[in-house]
Design a protein around this motif. Structure first.
Motif, PDB file in Angstrom:
ATOM      1  N   SER A 149     -64.490  12.716  45.254  1.00 49.28           N
ATOM      2  CA  SER A 149     -65.198  11.600  45.887  1.00 49.28           C
ATOM      3  C   SER A 149     -65.148  10.325  45.057  1.00 49.28           C
ATOM      4  N   VAL A 150     -64.601  10.383  43.845  1.00 54.14           N
ATOM      5  CA  VAL A 150     -64.410   9.168  43.039  1.00 54.14           C
ATOM      6  C   VAL A 150     -62.904   8.985  42.827  1.00 54.14           C
ATOM      7  N   PRO A 151     -62.466   7.724  42.529  1.00 51.84           N
ATOM      8  CA  PRO A 151     -61.022   7.497  42.368  1.00 51.84           C
ATOM      9  C   PRO A 151     -60.419   8.301  41.214  1.00 51.84           C
ATOM     10  N   VAL A 152     -59.182   8.726  41.414  1.00 58.30           N
ATOM     11  CA  VAL A 152     -58.431   9.431  40.369  1.00 58.30           C
ATOM     12  C   VAL A 152     -57.243   8.557  39.986  1.00 58.30           C
ATOM     13  N   VAL A 153     -57.061   8.328  38.691  1.00 51.56           N
ATOM     14  CA  VAL A 153     -55.908   7.542  38.221  1.00 51.56           C
ATOM     15  C   VAL A 153     -55.055   8.412  37.321  1.00 51.56           C
ATOM     16  N   TYR A 154     -53.778   8.513  37.643  1.00 47.95           N
ATOM     17  CA  TYR A 154     -52.846   9.248  36.785  1.00 47.95           C
ATOM     18  C   TYR A 154     -52.148   8.233  35.892  1.00 47.95           C
ATOM     19  N   VAL A 155     -52.214   8.438  34.579  1.00 56.71           N
ATOM     20  CA  VAL A 155     -51.788   7.400  33.641  1.00 56.71           C
ATOM     21  C   VAL A 155     -50.653   7.877  32.731  1.00 56.71           C
ATOM     22  N   GLU A 156     -49.585   7.082  32.656  1.00 57.23           N
ATOM     23  CA  GLU A 156     -48.511   7.380  31.694  1.00 57.23           C
ATOM     24  C   GLU A 156     -49.067   7.151  30.290  1.00 57.23           C
ATOM     25  N   GLN A 157     -48.587   7.962  29.349  1.00 54.74           N
ATOM     26  CA  GLN A 157     -49.167   7.971  28.007  1.00 54.74           C
ATOM     27  C   GLN A 157     -49.295   6.583  27.374  1.00 54.74           C
ATOM     28  N   GLU A 158     -48.236   5.745  27.532  1.00 53.87           N
ATOM     29  CA  GLU A 158     -48.253   4.436  26.845  1.00 53.87           C
ATOM     30  C   GLU A 158     -49.329   3.512  27.430  1.00 53.87           C
ATOM     31  N   ASN A 159     -49.816   3.829  28.641  1.00 53.69           N
ATOM     32  CA  ASN A 159     -50.838   2.963  29.257  1.00 53.69           C
ATOM     33  C   ASN A 159     -52.260   3.478  29.062  1.00 53.69           C
ATOM     34  N   LEU A 160     -52.405   4.639  28.441  1.00 57.47           N
ATOM     35  CA  LEU A 160     -53.721   5.292  28.418  1.00 57.47           C
ATOM     36  C   LEU A 160     -54.793   4.440  27.731  1.00 57.47           C
ATOM     37  N   ASP A 161     -54.477   3.916  26.546  1.00 58.50           N
ATOM     38  CA  ASP A 161     -55.491   3.133  25.829  1.00 58.50           C
ATOM     39  C   ASP A 161     -55.915   1.910  26.640  1.00 58.50           C
ATOM     40  N   THR A 162     -54.948   1.235  27.253  1.00 58.31           N
ATOM     41  CA  THR A 162     -55.245   0.052  28.074  1.00 58.31           C
ATOM     42  C   THR A 162     -56.154   0.434  29.240  1.00 58.31           C
ATOM     43  N   VAL A 163     -55.818   1.511  29.924  1.00 59.79           N
ATOM     44  CA  VAL A 163     -56.615   1.918  31.088  1.00 59.79           C
ATOM     45  C   VAL A 163     -58.030   2.307  30.651  1.00 59.79           C
ATOM     46  N   LEU A 164     -58.133   3.044  29.557  1.00 62.03           N
ATOM     47  CA  LEU A 164     -59.459   3.451  29.080  1.00 62.03           C
ATOM     48  C   LEU A 164     -60.317   2.230  28.761  1.00 62.03           C
ATOM     49  N   LYS A 165     -59.675   1.145  28.254  1.00 61.31           N
ATOM     50  CA  LYS A 165     -60.425  -0.074  27.924  1.00 61.31           C
ATOM     51  C   LYS A 165     -60.757  -0.882  29.173  1.00 61.31           C
ATOM     52  N   SER A 166     -59.801  -0.977  30.102  1.00 68.04           N
ATOM     53  CA  SER A 166     -59.961  -1.927  31.209  1.00 68.04           C
ATOM     54  C   SER A 166     -60.795  -1.392  32.380  1.00 68.04           C
ATOM     55  N   GLU A 167     -60.845  -0.090  32.583  1.00 63.10           N
ATOM     56  CA  GLU A 167     -61.613   0.428  33.720  1.00 63.10           C
ATOM     57  C   GLU A 167     -63.111   0.321  33.440  1.00 63.10           C
ATOM     58  N   SER A 168     -63.874  -0.073  34.475  1.00 67.30           N
ATOM     59  CA  SER A 168     -65.320  -0.154  34.240  1.00 67.30           C
ATOM     60  C   SER A 168     -65.997   1.100  34.782  1.00 67.30           C
ATOM     61  N   GLY A 169     -67.270   1.256  34.457  1.00 68.83           N
ATOM     62  CA  GLY A 169     -68.029   2.414  34.926  1.00 68.83           C
ATOM     63  C   GLY A 169     -67.845   3.598  33.994  1.00 68.83           C
ATOM     64  N   LYS A 170     -68.482   4.706  34.407  1.00 65.14           N
ATOM     65  CA  LYS A 170     -68.433   5.923  33.592  1.00 65.14           C
ATOM     66  C   LYS A 170     -67.103   6.634  33.823  1.00 65.14           C
ATOM     67  N   LYS A 171     -66.428   6.942  32.696  1.00 63.96           N
ATOM     68  CA  LYS A 171     -65.074   7.493  32.816  1.00 63.96           C
ATOM     69  C   LYS A 171     -64.999   8.966  32.425  1.00 63.96           C
ATOM     70  N   GLY A 172     -64.314   9.740  33.256  1.00 61.35           N
ATOM     71  CA  GLY A 172     -64.003  11.137  32.921  1.00 61.35           C
ATOM     72  C   GLY A 172     -62.524  11.225  32.623  1.00 61.35           C
ATOM     73  N   LEU A 173     -62.177  11.848  31.500  1.00 56.39           N
ATOM     74  CA  LEU A 173     -60.769  11.917  31.098  1.00 56.39           C
ATOM     75  C   LEU A 173     -60.303  13.370  31.023  1.00 56.39           C
ATOM     76  N   ILE A 174     -59.155  13.635  31.633  1.00 52.55           N
ATOM     77  CA  ILE A 174     -58.533  14.965  31.546  1.00 52.55           C
ATOM     78  C   ILE A 174     -57.300  14.819  30.667  1.00 52.55           C
ATOM     79  N   THR A 175     -57.316  15.443  29.509  1.00 57.54           N
ATOM     80  CA  THR A 175     -56.241  15.228  28.541  1.00 57.54           C
ATOM     81  C   THR A 175     -56.070  16.433  27.619  1.00 57.54           C
ATOM     82  N   SER A 176     -54.909  16.496  26.954  1.00 59.49           N
ATOM     83  CA  SER A 176     -54.722  17.513  25.915  1.00 59.49           C
ATOM     84  C   SER A 176     -54.813  16.853  24.537  1.00 59.49           C
ATOM     85  N   GLN A 177     -54.987  15.513  24.549  1.00 51.45           N
ATOM     86  CA  GLN A 177     -55.006  14.781  23.279  1.00 51.45           C
ATOM     87  C   GLN A 177     -56.434  14.569  22.767  1.00 51.45           C
ATOM     88  N   LEU A 178     -56.507  14.110  21.507  1.00 51.64           N
ATOM     89  CA  LEU A 178     -57.823  13.829  20.922  1.00 51.64           C
ATOM     90  C   LEU A 178     -58.258  12.406  21.264  1.00 51.64           C
TER      91      LEU A 178
END
Ligand code: AMP
Ligand code: MG
Length: 319
Positions: free
Chosen positions: A233-262
């Motif tokens: 029921s909330v938007p899902v964004v699939y992010v290429e690795q090189e864009n991850l930091d930018t997306v994490l910074k630029s998206e507003s609201g509470k963020k849930g991240l699915i990742t294998s990285q730290l």
């Protein structure tokens, strides 16, 4: 309707309900299934109603023996016989159907998708019933599939007769191969890969929607292929690795991240292997949608065709 919650010791009760033409949800090795007598129109209609599923979206029919298969399909091509070595398991084969299979089950198609499941609860249920069970995933139409009985209860409480408690293994739906055509075609990717299929029967065709799941396909072989799927029921964004930091910074609201990285976010679902992601991806969606404003999924390897197919179908954006 009061939905009964049953244990794996109460399969006779579940079979009794199925024999009465009711709908019961149960764990399978892929995802939770929403089952009813595949040969009884009224019972199958209840599945469509409980899910809110459009009537042009065919159901997969589940069997426990070759004898049961023969009652349902016109012929068993050589390629099918070879692929049936992978049964019981998460593989659906599309055959030319016999009259016996009601049109509501196959959504008006002349073909029917058939699977022999390996989950002990599912196998036992078919045996106790003595008839094939039509069973799509046990979620409301368009929502992520369910892999726990709690998630089924969220969507189906009061709408179906019973839910059997238990666990799923693979976490995503079956691989589908159409063996009714001269050259078989992969219609939906799953845990059983194209390579495994080709090792059994040689080169196959691949439907464009397998690799490009979010392009509108004009060549849907079953109308069911055209629908959007798996959407939290909330938007899902699939992010290429090189864009991850930018997306994490630029998206507003509470963020849930699915990742294998730290990496960090408001809530992180961290997995170690892609097998673990496959098993849990729908649970992550269902748990995160209640707690965050956006779900961000970090890159997964391009070779993970089945996982990418589900994730890209769920995603509203790809960055
Ligand atoms: P599910 O969404 O897991 O219930 O699986 C049903 C999907 O299987 C449908 O949406 C179709 O894409 C596919 N399917 C089932 N039966 C057929 C068929 N006879 N021909 C082609 N695809 C089928
Ligand atoms: Mg489904």
């Amino acid at each position: 309707m009061k939905t009964e919650l049953l244990s794996n010791k109460e399969l006779e009760r579940a079979a009794e309900l199925l024999k009465q033409g009711e709908v019961v949800a149960f764990p399978t090795e892929t995802v939770y299934g929403l089952g009813a007598n595949a040969l009884q129109e009224k019972a199958v209609a209840k599945i469509f109603k409980a899910k809110g599923r459009p009537s042009d979206n065919p159901l997969i029919v589940h069997i426990d023996s070759q004898e049961m298969l023969d009652t349902l399909v016109e012929d068993v091509p050589e390629n099918a016989t070879k692929l049936m070595k992978l049964w019981p398991g998460p593989l659906t084969l599309v055959f030319k159907k016999k009259e016996m299979v009601p049109s509501i089950t196959s959504a008006g198609l002349k073909t029917v998708g058939i699977r022999m499941p390996s989950h002990p609860i599912f196998q036992k249920l078919i045996k106790l019933c003595g008839f094939p069970l039509a069973a799509p995933s046990a979620n409301s139409f368009g929502k992520p599939s369910c892999t726990t009985h709690e998630h089924v209860l969220e969507d189906m409480d009061g709408k179906i007769a019973a839910i059997i408690k238990g666990s799923c293994d693979v976490g995503i739906e079956s691989t589908i191969v159409d063996v009714s055509r001269d050259k078989p075609m992969l219609l939906r990717p799953g845990k059983i890969t194209q390579e495994e299929v080709e090792n059994c029967i040689g080169p196959i065709d691949v439907h464009p929607s397998v690799l490009h799941p979010n392009q509108k396909t004009k060549t849907a072989l079953s109308p069911g292929m055209k629908y959007r799927h798996y959407s939290p029921s909330v938007p899902v964004v699939y992010v290429e690795q090189e864009n991850l930091d930018t997306v994490l910074k630029s998206e507003s609201g509470k963020k849930g991240l699915i990742t294998s990285q730290l990496k960090t976010a408001d809530i992180v679902c961290r997995y170690k292997t892609t097998e673990e992601l496959m098993k849990n991806v729908f649970s992550y969606f269902r748990d995160l949608e209640k707690k965050v404003d956006i779900i961000i999924i970090d890159t997964i390897p391009k070779t993970e065709i089945a996982l990418l197919n589900r994730i890209k179908k769920a995603a509203s954006r790809i960055r």
